[in-house]
Design an enzyme around this catalytic site. Structure first.
Site, mmCIF file in Angstrom:
data_model
loop_
_atom_site.group_PDB
_atom_site.id
_atom_site.type_symbol
_atom_site.label_atom_id
_atom_site.label_comp_id
_atom_site.label_asym_id
_atom_site.label_seq_id
_atom_site.Cartn_x
_atom_site.Cartn_y
_atom_site.Cartn_z
ATOM 1 N N GLU A 255 -9.923 -3.845 -3.481
ATOM 2 C CA GLU A 255 -9.801 -2.519 -4.123
ATOM 3 C C GLU A 255 -8.310 -2.219 -4.162
ATOM 4 O OE1 GLU A 255 -12.728 -1.554 -5.025
ATOM 5 O OE2 GLU A 255 -13.767 -2.943 -3.678
ATOM 6 N N CYS B 91 -5.105 6.285 -5.282
ATOM 7 C CA CYS B 91 -5.148 5.154 -6.216
ATOM 8 C C CYS B 91 -5.582 5.610 -7.595
ATOM 9 C CB CYS B 91 -6.090 4.081 -5.689
ATOM 10 S SG CYS B 91 -7.734 4.695 -5.345
HETATM 11 P P1 NAD Z 1 -0.586 -2.180 1.247
HETATM 12 O O1 NAD Z 1 -1.090 -3.188 0.282
HETATM 13 O O2 NAD Z 1 0.865 -2.152 1.517
HETATM 14 O O3 NAD Z 1 -1.302 -2.368 2.673
HETATM 15 C C1 NAD Z 1 -2.703 -2.377 2.807
HETATM 16 C C2 NAD Z 1 -3.072 -3.157 4.061
HETATM 17 O O4 NAD Z 1 -2.716 -4.523 3.911
HETATM 18 C C3 NAD Z 1 -2.340 -2.669 5.307
HETATM 19 O O5 NAD Z 1 -3.233 -2.750 6.388
HETATM 20 C C4 NAD Z 1 -1.193 -3.651 5.451
HETATM 21 O O6 NAD Z 1 -0.731 -3.795 6.778
HETATM 22 C C5 NAD Z 1 -1.831 -4.921 4.965
HETATM 23 N N1 NAD Z 1 -0.899 -5.898 4.402
HETATM 24 C C6 NAD Z 1 0.284 -5.672 3.790
HETATM 25 N N2 NAD Z 1 0.800 -6.830 3.327
HETATM 26 C C7 NAD Z 1 -0.080 -7.801 3.663
HETATM 27 C C8 NAD Z 1 -0.126 -9.210 3.433
HETATM 28 N N3 NAD Z 1 0.833 -9.850 2.771
HETATM 29 N N4 NAD Z 1 -1.204 -9.912 3.893
HETATM 30 C C9 NAD Z 1 -2.201 -9.272 4.532
HETATM 31 N N5 NAD Z 1 -2.203 -7.943 4.781
HETATM 32 C C10 NAD Z 1 -1.159 -7.213 4.348
HETATM 33 O O7 NAD Z 1 -1.126 -0.765 0.721
HETATM 34 P P2 NAD Z 1 -0.691 0.692 1.259
HETATM 35 O O8 NAD Z 1 0.704 0.933 0.828
HETATM 36 O O9 NAD Z 1 -1.062 0.850 2.674
HETATM 37 O O10 NAD Z 1 -1.677 1.642 0.449
HETATM 38 C C11 NAD Z 1 -1.385 2.176 -0.803
HETATM 39 C C12 NAD Z 1 -1.981 1.295 -1.883
HETATM 40 O O11 NAD Z 1 -3.404 1.232 -1.729
HETATM 41 C C13 NAD Z 1 -1.758 1.852 -3.283
HETATM 42 O O12 NAD Z 1 -1.443 0.779 -4.130
HETATM 43 C C14 NAD Z 1 -3.097 2.441 -3.650
HETATM 44 O O13 NAD Z 1 -3.334 2.522 -5.023
HETATM 45 C C15 NAD Z 1 -4.035 1.491 -2.978
HETATM 46 N N6 NAD Z 1 -5.344 2.100 -2.754
HETATM 47 C C16 NAD Z 1 -6.412 1.599 -3.425
HETATM 48 C C17 NAD Z 1 -7.652 2.212 -3.283
HETATM 49 C C18 NAD Z 1 -8.875 1.704 -3.984
HETATM 50 O O14 NAD Z 1 -9.971 1.964 -3.501
HETATM 51 N N7 NAD Z 1 -8.770 1.015 -5.108
HETATM 52 C C19 NAD Z 1 -7.779 3.323 -2.453
HETATM 53 C C20 NAD Z 1 -6.660 3.782 -1.764
HETATM 54 C C21 NAD Z 1 -5.442 3.168 -1.914
HETATM 55 C C1 SIN Z 2 -8.237 6.944 -3.425
HETATM 56 O O1 SIN Z 2 -9.132 6.275 -2.902
HETATM 57 O O2 SIN Z 2 -7.001 6.730 -3.247
HETATM 58 C C2 SIN Z 2 -8.631 8.066 -4.305
HETATM 59 C C3 SIN Z 2 -10.059 8.272 -4.417
HETATM 60 C C4 SIN Z 2 -10.216 9.395 -5.374
HETATM 61 O O3 SIN Z 2 -9.718 10.490 -5.111
HETATM 62 O O4 SIN Z 2 -10.780 9.161 -6.447
#
Ligand code: NAD
Ligand code: SIN
Length: 471
Positions: A230, A264
């Site tokens: 995700e 996101c």
């Molecule tokens: P991130 O990708 O930096 O980190 C997510 C997780 O992965 C953390 O636990 C981190 O420690 C780990 N991680 C980082 N690099 C890694 C690697 N190379 N290998 C394995 N694990 C690793 O994301 P973030 O900055 O914590 O969160 C924000 C991001 O998450 C935004 O891009 C947002 O859009 C996305 N997000 C997506 C959803 C969804 O459901 N689609 C929901 C919320 C947030």
């Molecule tokens: C998110 O998971 O970052 C957003 C979920 C939402 O508000 O739709």
């Protein structure tokens, strides 16, 4: 893995909230492997009851939990409470989803055979979480994974370990065996080591596209493991043929600036009929002028808090300047009202005449504005992204919505609603760089268990009717 200290700092104040050494990946996976078979062998009703107890444990701790999430993420207390509510509600939703999507079915097969469809858990699932919803999103994987009979090794974001620890304590307090939910503290290194560990049967990831794509590579030669990604979005919100510009402006502001843009599904690109652009921007500005940006416990409550840390605020500031350097026209600058802390004010930049519009997710309160001359151009602009998470159309015209729905590429396509605020009772996921076609929320049940089909009869009675010599 040893020797790294993880320190969680409150974004709003800079105070240290929590610190602990990073965990031992091998030890956590080994513990989960040793525990999952017994959990899987329990009756499903037992696991349902345990998860209902978990919901009650969280309910009893809601104030402390919300307070901690607000401190650790910087999000307003009201919003942290909605996150805890979502954790509680996830249990009943997952119970329904399990029985509807991965439960048992029986049907008649050929020659009097009975067909049975049942599902089995994968084994040990790793869960990697992001910081913006430090408990709701990992919990969205963990509850269905546990219900299906898996054990979980959960590595939260290194920016929000305290909230994650609180969540894991609630599972244990409810009676989930300690071996079946392991908390692995750490950062990217521990995430990489967990993803590559032979002892896991799959990985359920929520985070950025950059990390998700790296994980996809790690799993490229592991078809035997499940991988659910995700990821982020560069989500469009279109405003076209709508008489109520105040409501349109509210929906745009909610889409772009809720959670300081750290969702996101946040609306990143406002694509607007050029004839409506000026009056709509006047309405948006009137609302943004009134938005309170403040610390999570402030009274009155703020609309949005700070972003997660100073590095993120610096990166967003640089990105805003980079958009300006591409001939973007700032309509509202991104400001840092509190020196030394990552509070940001909502920013708008008109990118219509920019030399370039980089297709990147700017995970903060920056809204890019693009004026379009006709609706086809607006849809094409909306689709000008490698991502495909959410999209919304604000319009009074159902024919335009039909065209939008048919042609926009996203997993969430809304009409006269914000791009964000997705419900757990329906599937949640995107296409392109937003996911790998394993949607979460209601469909999380699908990736937490695999189907086993059996053709069954009480006795072995068989004949070969064709192709035998006389005997
Ligand atoms: P991130 O990708 O930096 O980190 C997510 C997780 O992965 C953390 O636990 C981190 O420690 C780990 N991680 C980082 N690099 C890694 C690697 N190379 N290998 C394995 N694990 C690793 O994301 P973030 O900055 O914590 O969160 C924000 C991001 O998450 C935004 O891009 C947002 O859009 C996305 N997000 C997506 C959803 C969804 O459901 N689609 C929901 C919320 C947030
Ligand atoms: C998110 O998971 O970052 C957003 C979920 C939402 O508000 O739709």
């Amino acid at each position: 893995m040893s020797g790294t200290e993880i320190v969680s700092t409150e974004p709003a104040t800079g105070a240290v909230l929590w610190r602990r050494m990073a965990g031992d990946v091998d030890a956590e996976v080994t513990r989960a492997r040793a525990s999952w078979a017994e959990w899987a062998a329990r009756p499903h009703a037992y696991r349902i009851e345990t998860m209902r107890r978990f919901a009650n444990v969280v309910r009893a701790r809601i104030d402390a939990f919300a307070d901690l999430i607000a401190r650790e993420t910087g999000k307003p207390l009201w919003e942290a409470r909605t996150e805890v509510d979502t954790v509680i509600n996830k249990v009943d939703i997952s119970i329904s989803a399990y029985s509807e999507r991965t439960g048992q079915r029986r049907s008649e097969g050929a020659m009097g055979a009975r067909m049975a469809l049942r599902h089995k858990p994968h084994g040990v699932l790793a869960v990697l979480g992001p910081y913006n919803f430090p408990v709701h999103l990992p919990n969205g994987h963990i509850v269905p994974a546990l219900l299906a009979g898996n054990a979980v090794v959960f590595k939260p974001s290194e920016k929000t370990p305290a909230s994650a620890e609180f969540l894991v304590e609630c599972y244990h307090a409810a009676g989930v065996p300690e071996g079946c939910v392991r908390l692995l503290i750490g950062g990217a290194d521990e995430g990489r080591a967990l993803a590559g560990h032979d002892g896991i049967d799959g990985l359920l990831f929520t985070g950025s596209a950059r990390t998700g794509i790296a994980l996809n590579r790690t799993f490229a030669d592991k078809p035997e493991k499940i991988l659910a990604l995700e990821m982020g979005g560069n989500n469009p919100i279109l405003v076209w043929d709508t008489p109520d510009l105040h409501s349109a402006a509210v929906l745009v502001v909610q889409s772009a600036f809720t959670s300081a843009g750290q969702r996101c599904t946040a609306g990143r690109r406002l694509i607007v009929d050029q004839k409506l652009a000026e009056p709509l921007l006047v309405e948006i500005n009137k609302i943004v002028d009134r938005l309170i940006v403040g610390e999570p416990h402030a009274d009155p409550q703020p609309f949005m808090g700070p972003v997660i840390d100073n590095d993120t605020a610096d990166m967003l500031t640089e990105s805003f300047l980079a958009l300006s350097a591409m001939d973007g026209r700032p309509l509202r600058h991104l400001q840092r009202p509190v020196e030394g802390r990552p509070f940001l004010t909502p920013a708008l930049i008109d990118m219509t005449d920019a030399k370039e519009r980089p297709d990147v997710e700017l995970f903060g309160p920056i809204l890019q504005v693009i004026r379009a001359t006709d609706f086809d151009e607006a849809i094409a602009e909306g689709n000008a992204t490698r991502y495909g998470l959410s999209a919304s159309l604000i319009s009074q015209n159902p024919t335009l919505y039909d065209r939008f729905w048919a042609n926009i590429r996203a997993g969430i396509v809304n009409w006269n609603k914000p791009t964000n605020g997705a419900a757990s009772s329906v599937p949640f996921g995107g296409i392109g760089w937003s996911g790998n076609h394993r949607p979460s929320a209601y469909y999380a049940a699908d990736y937490c268990a695999y189907p086993v089909v059996s053709s069954e009869a009480d006795q072995a009675r068989a004949t070969i009717g064709i192709g035998l010599r006389d005997g």
